[in-house]
Structure formats: C-alpha cells, structure tokens
Design a protein around this motif. Structure first.
Motif, PDB file in Angstrom:
ATOM      1  N   SER A 125     -65.606 -46.554   6.021  1.00  0.00           N
ATOM      2  CA  SER A 125     -66.008 -45.953   7.289  1.00  0.00           C
ATOM      3  C   SER A 125     -67.473 -45.535   7.249  1.00  0.00           C
ATOM      4  N   ALA A 185     -71.695 -49.674  13.490  1.00  0.00           N
ATOM      5  CA  ALA A 185     -71.501 -50.876  12.680  1.00  0.00           C
ATOM      6  C   ALA A 185     -72.274 -52.085  13.220  1.00  0.00           C
ATOM      7  N   GLU A 203     -65.995 -49.992   9.429  1.00  0.00           N
ATOM      8  CA  GLU A 203     -65.702 -49.535  10.781  1.00  0.00           C
ATOM      9  C   GLU A 203     -66.519 -48.298  11.118  1.00  0.00           C
ATOM     10  N   ILE A 243     -64.169 -54.337   5.100  1.00  0.00           N
ATOM     11  CA  ILE A 243     -64.012 -54.032   6.522  1.00  0.00           C
ATOM     12  C   ILE A 243     -64.775 -52.738   6.784  1.00  0.00           C
ATOM     13  N   THR A 259     -57.673 -50.295  14.390  1.00  0.00           N
ATOM     14  CA  THR A 259     -57.867 -51.744  14.353  1.00  0.00           C
ATOM     15  C   THR A 259     -58.228 -52.217  12.947  1.00  0.00           C
ATOM     16  N   SER A 260     -59.041 -51.443  12.242  1.00  0.00           N
ATOM     17  CA  SER A 260     -59.414 -51.829  10.883  1.00  0.00           C
ATOM     18  C   SER A 260     -58.189 -51.849   9.972  1.00  0.00           C
ATOM     19  N   THR A 262     -61.513 -51.192   3.124  1.00  0.00           N
ATOM     20  CA  THR A 262     -61.984 -50.569   4.366  1.00  0.00           C
ATOM     21  C   THR A 262     -62.919 -49.406   4.056  1.00  0.00           C
TER      22      THR A 262
END
Length: 222
Positions: free
Chosen positions: A21, A100, A96, A94, A2-3, A19
């Motif tokens: 993580s 989160a 993820e 973003i 989704t990210s 992005t």
C-alpha cells in the motif's frame, strides 16, 4: 478490496503476488505539507516519501530483501515491524493507493515494469428516472467506514475533511487516470444495502446543529 481480489485470482493462476500500500509510505504526520489554510494536506504527493518508495521498489526488482514500513494512522507515524519480503522470478507486486498512477510516485522505476489500473465505483444504480447516485457519494460511504474502522476517525471528521479530499482528487488523482492501461469498475449492485447497517450508526453521532448535518441528511436519503 480490489487488490485483494486480484491477488487471489493471481494465486489461483499459479502466480505469487505481494500487495503493498502506498499509504504505508506516508511521511510522519508532523512532516506532512500544509495547505493554504495551514492544515495538513494529506492528499498531495508530498505527503508520500517517494524517495523511500522508489528505493525499495528498485531493491525488490533487483532481488534484494526489503523491510516494508507500516503507517500507523492513530499515531501518525511510520513504523517498522520486520515485514521483510523478497520477490522471486515471476512474482508480482500489487501496488494500491491514491497516488499509484502519479508518475512522480514511481519515477525511478522502469516503465516496462508497470501495468496501471484505474479503479472507480461507476455505479449504474439510479434513485429514479432522472437522478443517479454520484460516484462521489459511493466513495464517501466507503471512506466513512474505512476511516472509522482502521484510522480512528469519526464520521464527522471524515465529512469535514471531504472538501480537502475532493480538491486533492482533482489535482492529484483524476489528471492521471488517462495513464491507466485499463479501467476497472469496482461498484456492485448490493453495495449500498451492505453499507447501510454500518453507515447509519456512525451518522447518528452528528448533531442537528452541526454545519455538516444537511450533508448527513443527504447521505441518509441516498
């Protein structure tokens, strides 16, 4: 997944997403807290270096350059590979990961800098008129493939770890889903058909005499 989709949509809208993580902020495996049985508790917030995470996020928001870590799951260690980033005006981070939405993770990051999304495979597919496919089963299938391809775990290791994962979800994830600004359903109608060819070869490794075999049979039925 989704990210990555979100990043593509943002880029198509003229924005510049980055992005990150939360998995990359895991502490080294030997420093991971242990549960009541003496096993590593990978699901708790204590398994994440929240101090480093908050420091780097605030550095990025201040316009500083940051060397992002990467967690090597096979080594069980956090490594640095010169993954340097700096965000510009209007750029978007973003973030993820399972923690989160947990306020502890980003407690030092200003609230007005956050927009929270809770993602779950809320499948509408049913086996028949009376039996649906639980969301937990879809998550398990995804985890089996991910752990095998990217973390070096066998299907049996992942299945054996599921009780700990489920307990961690109840304690560290689900209580914070109400903090989300929006909920996103990540299920797709074709997902099970796509996952099937990847899942079945992994499950054949589980022998009939193994205590997890009945659970494997239940997965195959789904």
């Amino acid at each position: 997944t989704t990210s990555k989709r979100l990043a593509i949509l943002l880029m198509a809208s003229g924005m510049r997403p980055h992005t990150i993580s939360t998995d990359d902020y895991f502490v080294n495996r030997v420093d991971t807290p242990k549960d009541a049985d003496g096993n590593y508790d990978f699901e708790c917030i204590g398994a994440v270096d929240t101090a480093l995470f908050n420091k780097q996020m605030n550095q990025l928001l201040a316009g500083e350059e940051v060397d992002l870590p990467r967690y090597d799951f096979k080594l069980g260690e956090r490594v640095y590979e010169n993954r340097r980033i700096r965000i510009g005006e209007g750029d978007i981070i973003i973030l993820e990961g399972n923690h989160a939405l947990n306020p502890i993770l980003s407690e030092q990051v200003p609230e007005d800098k956050k927009y929270r999304i809770f993602i779950s495979p809320l499948t509408t597919i049913a086996l028949d008129d009376h039996n649906n496919i639980p969301t937990t089963d879809i998550r398990l299938l995804r985890r089996l493939i991910r752990d095998y391809q990217y973390r070096g775990y066998s299907a049996l290791e992942t299945i054996r770890r599921m009780p700990s994962v489920s307990a961690g979800e109840e304690k560290w994830i689900f209580p914070f889903q109400e903090n989300a600004d929006v909920i996103f359903n990540s299920s797709t109608l074709y997902e099970l058909a796509v996952l099937k060819k990847h899942i079945f070869p992994l499950l054949t490794e589980v022998e009939p005499e193994d205590p997890c075999y009945e659970q494997v049979r239940a997965i195959v039925k789904v």
